[in-house]
Design an enzyme around this catalytic site. Structure first.
Site, PDB file in Angstrom:
ATOM      1  CG  HIS A  35     -28.943   3.511 -19.567  1.00 28.14           C
ATOM      2  ND1 HIS A  35     -28.797   3.817 -18.238  1.00 28.14           N
ATOM      3  CD2 HIS A  35     -27.892   4.097 -20.203  1.00 28.14           C
ATOM      4  CE1 HIS A  35     -27.725   4.565 -18.068  1.00 28.14           C
ATOM      5  NE2 HIS A  35     -27.157   4.746 -19.241  1.00 28.14           N
ATOM      6  NE  ARG A  36     -25.054   3.114 -17.118  1.00 28.47           N
ATOM      7  CZ  ARG A  36     -24.736   3.894 -16.090  1.00 28.47           C
ATOM      8  NH1 ARG A  36     -24.563   3.356 -14.892  1.00 28.47           N
ATOM      9  NH2 ARG A  36     -24.557   5.196 -16.249  1.00 28.47           N
ATOM     10  CD  GLU A  71     -25.633   2.805 -23.047  1.00 26.61           C
ATOM     11  OE1 GLU A  71     -24.742   3.659 -22.974  1.00 26.61           O
ATOM     12  OE2 GLU A  71     -25.972   2.099 -22.067  1.00 26.61           O
ATOM     13  CG  ASP A 114     -21.650   2.232 -20.564  1.00 24.39           C
ATOM     14  OD1 ASP A 114     -21.923   3.195 -21.296  1.00 24.39           O
ATOM     15  OD2 ASP A 114     -22.381   1.847 -19.625  1.00 24.39           O
ATOM     16  CG  HIS A 154     -20.991   3.800 -16.553  1.00 23.23           C
ATOM     17  ND1 HIS A 154     -20.482   4.703 -15.642  1.00 23.23           N
ATOM     18  CD2 HIS A 154     -21.685   4.537 -17.458  1.00 23.23           C
ATOM     19  CE1 HIS A 154     -20.855   5.920 -15.976  1.00 23.23           C
ATOM     20  NE2 HIS A 154     -21.586   5.854 -17.071  1.00 23.23           N
ATOM     21  CD  GLU A 204     -21.519   5.862 -23.409  1.00 26.52           C
ATOM     22  OE1 GLU A 204     -22.558   5.504 -22.830  1.00 26.52           O
ATOM     23  OE2 GLU A 204     -20.768   6.761 -22.982  1.00 26.52           O
ATOM     24  CE  LYS A 221     -19.523   5.439 -20.351  1.00 29.85           C
ATOM     25  NZ  LYS A 221     -20.323   6.677 -20.445  1.00 29.85           N
ATOM     26  CG  ASP A 262     -31.908   3.111 -15.996  1.00 25.95           C
ATOM     27  OD1 ASP A 262     -30.954   3.006 -16.799  1.00 25.95           O
ATOM     28  OD2 ASP A 262     -31.957   3.996 -15.116  1.00 25.95           O
TER      29      ASP A 262
END
Ligand code: G3P
Ligand code: MG
Length: 248
Positions: A17-18, A44, A46, A59, A119, A121, A241
């Site tokens: 995640h990120r 993943e 953003d 993000h 992702e 945004k 994470d």
């Protein structure tokens, strides 16, 4: 720590995640490199547009939280964003780490052998959904041949627009809590995956999605005990994470 006796995801179903954002500044090349070092196959990240229409991997809709700078993305050009320190806020060891563009990240992740969940945004400064989605589509079209991509978004309109451009791409609808009419909402896009907050999942839902062939991934889980009852019910993957926690 790995609890290898517990049920869990396939290796290809653990997404960082990120990046490995527990140990490195989120959405930076350093975090993606750390994810690869932990054995992740997917990250993943953003994306959003800068003032001059470049795709930035970040993000928030401002640089305030994750850089040395201040300002809304809609007021900053990609060149201005590129001058900021995107690492010191996290840890002085990461001083000088940059807020990257999607293009730079795709190039680096190709070298790391990573696949990407992009992702998209939707922020108030975005003036055109088509500009945003077209830009993502153009960028991912330039990826290395071995790199797999999926697209996720909280905005179904982004996914619908991406489907029109690339009907074969895996699309994932993001929800905090999966609504009761999830099947109809997915069909409208159409999307074949759900990414939901792990607290918004239930065993009953997972049994239904499994029967329909819908993939469900849980975010953001950093403790395997949170998901332990979900794998047998049909949970597909996890966005975390700390990918090392889920990778044996
Ligand atoms: O893709 C799952 C997760 O990233 C969605 O929430 O706010 O971390 O982008 P957020
Ligand atoms: Mg995200």
């Amino acid at each position: 720590m790995t609890i290898s006796s517990l049920p869990g995801p396939d290796r290809d179903e653990v997404q960082a995640h990120r990046g490995a954002s527990a140990i490195a500044p989120e959405n930076t090349i350093a975090a993606f490199r750390a994810a690869a070092e932990q054995g992740a196959k997917w990250v993943e990240l953003d994306v959003a547009l800068s003032a001059d229409g470049e795709l930035i991997v970040i993000h928030d809709d401002s640089v305030d939280r994750t850089s040395s700078g201040k300002g809304n993305l809609g007021k900053l050009t990609a060149a201005q964003i590129a001058t900021l320190d995107g690492g010191s806020w996290f840890n002085s060891n990461y001083a000088g780490e940059r807020i990257p563009t999607l293009g730079a990240v795709i190039q680096a992740l190709g070298e790391f052998g990573l696949n990407i969940n992009v992702e998209i945004k939707q922020h108030p400064h975005h003036q055109s959904l088509d500009q945003l989605v077209n830009a993502v589509h153009a960028e991912i079209t330039r990826r290395p041949a071995h790199m797999q991509i999926m697209i996720s978004s909280f905005d179904p309109e982004c996914l619908k627009a991406m489907h029109r451009l690339a009907p074969d791409l895996e699309l994932a609808m993001l929800w905090d809590r999966v609504p009761d009419n999830w099947e109809a909402l997915l069909a409208q896009i159409p999307a074949t995956s759900i990414h939901a907050h792990f607290k918004g999942l239930s065993i009953g839902l997972l049994e239904q999605t499994a029967v329909k062939g819908i993939k469900v991934r849980a975010w953001t889980s950093n403790d395997p005990l949170e998901l332990v009852s979900f794998w047998r019910a049909g949970l597909t993957g996890v966005i975390t994470d700390s990918p090392e926690i889920y990778l044996g």
